[in-house]
Motif scaffolding. Structure first.
Motif, PDB file in Angstrom:
ATOM      1  N   ARG A  78      -5.382  74.411  17.451  1.00  0.00           N
ATOM      2  CA  ARG A  78      -6.133  75.338  16.553  1.00  0.00           C
ATOM      3  C   ARG A  78      -5.110  76.361  17.272  1.00  0.00           C
ATOM      4  O   ARG A  78      -4.125  77.749  17.075  1.00  0.00           O
TER       5      ARG A  78
ATOM      6  N   SER B 168      -6.768  78.679  10.839  1.00  0.00           N
ATOM      7  CA  SER B 168      -7.588  78.145   9.740  1.00  0.00           C
ATOM      8  C   SER B 168      -7.570  78.654   8.297  1.00  0.00           C
ATOM      9  O   SER B 168      -7.673  77.521   7.651  1.00  0.00           O
TER      10      SER B 168
ATOM     11  N   TRP C 153      -4.919  79.204   7.103  1.00  0.00           N
ATOM     12  CA  TRP C 153      -3.689  78.799   6.293  1.00  0.00           C
ATOM     13  C   TRP C 153      -3.941  77.296   5.918  1.00  0.00           C
ATOM     14  O   TRP C 153      -3.218  76.329   5.420  1.00  0.00           O
ATOM     15  N   ILE C 154      -4.465  76.459   7.036  1.00  0.00           N
ATOM     16  CA  ILE C 154      -5.050  74.769   6.890  1.00  0.00           C
ATOM     17  C   ILE C 154      -5.879  75.013   5.616  1.00  0.00           C
ATOM     18  O   ILE C 154      -5.285  73.716   4.641  1.00  0.00           O
ATOM     19  N   ASN C 155      -6.699  76.049   5.527  1.00  0.00           N
ATOM     20  CA  ASN C 155      -7.381  75.325   3.722  1.00  0.00           C
ATOM     21  C   ASN C 155      -6.578  76.138   3.181  1.00  0.00           C
ATOM     22  O   ASN C 155      -6.609  75.003   1.744  1.00  0.00           O
TER      23      ASN C 155
ATOM     24  N   MET D  58       0.828  71.100   4.567  1.00  0.00           N
ATOM     25  CA  MET D  58       0.822  71.607   5.715  1.00  0.00           C
ATOM     26  C   MET D  58       1.080  70.114   6.858  1.00  0.00           C
ATOM     27  O   MET D  58      -0.261  69.673   6.369  1.00  0.00           O
TER      28      MET D  58
ATOM     29  N   ILE E 260      -0.792  68.405   9.369  1.00  0.00           N
ATOM     30  CA  ILE E 260      -2.105  68.588  10.307  1.00  0.00           C
ATOM     31  C   ILE E 260      -2.534  67.150   9.990  1.00  0.00           C
ATOM     32  O   ILE E 260      -2.004  66.063   9.351  1.00  0.00           O
TER      33      ILE E 260
ATOM     34  N   ARG F  63      -6.399  65.569  10.611  1.00  0.00           N
ATOM     35  CA  ARG F  63      -7.550  66.069  10.630  1.00  0.00           C
ATOM     36  C   ARG F  63      -8.117  64.424  12.114  1.00  0.00           C
ATOM     37  O   ARG F  63      -8.303  63.364  11.761  1.00  0.00           O
TER      38      ARG F  63
ATOM     39  N   VAL G 162      -8.454  69.447  14.868  1.00  0.00           N
ATOM     40  CA  VAL G 162      -7.294  69.291  13.474  1.00  0.00           C
ATOM     41  C   VAL G 162      -6.002  70.025  14.501  1.00  0.00           C
ATOM     42  O   VAL G 162      -6.143  70.603  15.670  1.00  0.00           O
TER      43      VAL G 162
ATOM     44  N   ILE H 169      -2.366  70.058  14.441  1.00  0.00           N
ATOM     45  CA  ILE H 169      -1.031  70.706  13.313  1.00  0.00           C
ATOM     46  C   ILE H 169       0.361  70.489  14.037  1.00  0.00           C
ATOM     47  O   ILE H 169       0.769  70.785  15.578  1.00  0.00           O
TER      48      ILE H 169
ATOM     49  N   GLU I 155       5.590  72.505  11.992  1.00  0.00           N
ATOM     50  CA  GLU I 155       5.322  73.793  10.643  1.00  0.00           C
ATOM     51  C   GLU I 155       5.249  75.193  11.896  1.00  0.00           C
ATOM     52  O   GLU I 155       5.370  76.390  10.642  1.00  0.00           O
TER      53      GLU I 155
END
Length: 71
Positions: free
Chosen positions: A14, A29, A31-33, A38, A40, A42, A50, A52, A56
């Motif tokens: 991140r 964070s 944007w990820i949610n 996206m 990503i 985990r 996370v 990315i 992106e």
């Protein structure tokens, strides 16, 4: 700003992603949610870590530019 040359890692933290776009880690964070498309990964037992995908970065840079207008 993060150097995203060919020898840069494929998956960014991140913090690295935020540095590349010059935004806060909190924005990343959010944007990820908010964006299920996206790319990503985990990690860890709880999924809080996370990574990315670096593609992106260019996707987000393109999203920040205004839409071209047609006359």
């Amino acid at each position: 700003m993060l150097d995203l040359t060919d020898d840069a890692p494929e998956w960014l933290t991140r913090k690295q992603f935020a540095a590349a776009l010059q935004v806060s880690v909190t924005s990343v964070s959010r944007w990820i949610n908010a964006d299920p498309t996206m790319r990503i990964q985990r990690l860890g037992p709880t999924g809080h870590q996370v990574r990315i995908h670096r593609s992106e970065v260019s996707r987000r840079q393109g999203a920040d530019s205004p839409e071209p207008t047609t006359v």
